[in-house]
Enzyme design. Structure first.
Site, PDB file in Angstrom:
ATOM      1  N   HIS A 164       0.848  -1.193   0.000  1.00 44.36           N
ATOM      2  CA  HIS A 164       0.000   0.000   0.000  1.00 44.36           C
ATOM      3  C   HIS A 164       0.885   1.246   0.000  1.00 44.36           C
ATOM      4  CE1 HIS A 164      -3.215  -2.607   2.056  1.00 44.36           C
ATOM      5  NE2 HIS A 164      -3.721  -2.250   0.891  1.00 44.36           N
ATOM      6  N   CYS A 251      -2.837   1.028   9.762  1.00 45.16           N
ATOM      7  CA  CYS A 251      -3.973   0.227   9.314  1.00 45.16           C
ATOM      8  C   CYS A 251      -4.758  -0.411  10.447  1.00 45.16           C
ATOM      9  CB  CYS A 251      -3.530  -0.823   8.300  1.00 45.16           C
ATOM     10  SG  CYS A 251      -2.118  -1.804   8.790  1.00 45.16           S
TER      11      CYS A 251
END
Length: 256
Positions: A164, A251
């Protein structure tokens, strides 16, 4: 200022989730301990926590950040790029209804993971990655523009070791970005003051500015010292078990 965070403890089958790294198998008991320490750090930063129950149907669901993009002006539900994670979004939709009067969403054929979205003030960097496609990135930019936010796309599909965008990028306020070496020369970031994370310390890049503190992954003392020299208060947390599953500090929560 953030005031709230949404978190979800790892389920007992957490280790069966998705991962692109070969760092071993996470220990569930230790993951629970690390998650509790993370929650305590969020509370220390002044956040009120909404805790969701572990969900064994979705072993990756402890990574709640991937399910939504939250701002002061709007909430946008994502459509995760891994089909096995799509069901995680509905529970988050219900929770966000407590805090946002209107919730937008990403639609097919778009895919979008929240881990690919880095907010830098009123501007957003949107990663186009293995999990976020061009349609998802474009949809997000259009929805953000409705609330006077601007966006830049950052294509990381050919970059090894960055699942990511926020695996290698973080915003520290004051037009300052943390970047891994692989991103440091990208044109998109040249108007910012860059704090570079060098080869071998890449996991340090996934740090999180929350109010008066920066949460930093354990094991990177030189990076922590650099942040302190720049005037930041740091809080070091061990997230080794989550790193085995492509996770990190950002996250593990949705911050409002």
């Amino acid at each position: 200022m953030f005031t709230r965070a949404i978190v979800r403890s790892p389920s007992a089958n957490f280790a069966t989730g998705l991962t692109s790294v070969d760092m071993g198998t996470p220990d569930h008991a230790l993951a629970l301990e690390q998650h509790e320490a993370y929650c305590a750090a969020l509370a220390h930063c002044g956040l009120t926590l909404t805790r969701l129950e572990p969900d064994p149907h979705y072993p990756d669901s402890t990574f709640v950040e991937d399910t939504a993009v939250l701002t002061e002006r709007c909430a946008i539900l994502t459509l995760p790029g891994a089909p096995s994670r799509e069901g995680e979004v509905e529970v988050i939709r219900e929770v966000l209804g407590l805090f946002y009067p209107t919730i937008l969403n990403i639609q097919q054929p778009g895919t979008l993971d929240g881990g690919d979205v880095c907010q830098a003030g009123d501007h957003f960097f949107i990663g186009v990655s293995a999990r976020t496609n061009e349609s998802g990135a474009q949809q997000l930019a259009e929805r953000l523009a409705l609330f006077d936010y601007t966006s830049t796309f950052v294509d990381i599909r050919d970059m090894y070791g960055i699942l990511h965008l926020k695996s290698g990028l973080a915003f520290l306020g004051d037009r300052r970005l943390v970047v891994v070496d692989a991103l440091a020369k990208r044109e998109e970031f040249q108007r910012y003051d860059l704090v570079r994370v060098h080869v071998g310390d890449e996991n340090a890049a996934n740090c999180v500015l929350i109010n008066n503190y920066v949460l930093v992954a354990a094991g990177h003392p030189a990076f922590e010292e650099r942040l302190q020299e720049l005037g930041y208060q740091t809080n070091v947390l061990n997230v080794s078990e989550f790193q085995m599953m492509d996770g990190g500090l950002s996250c593990l929560s949705l911050r409002i």
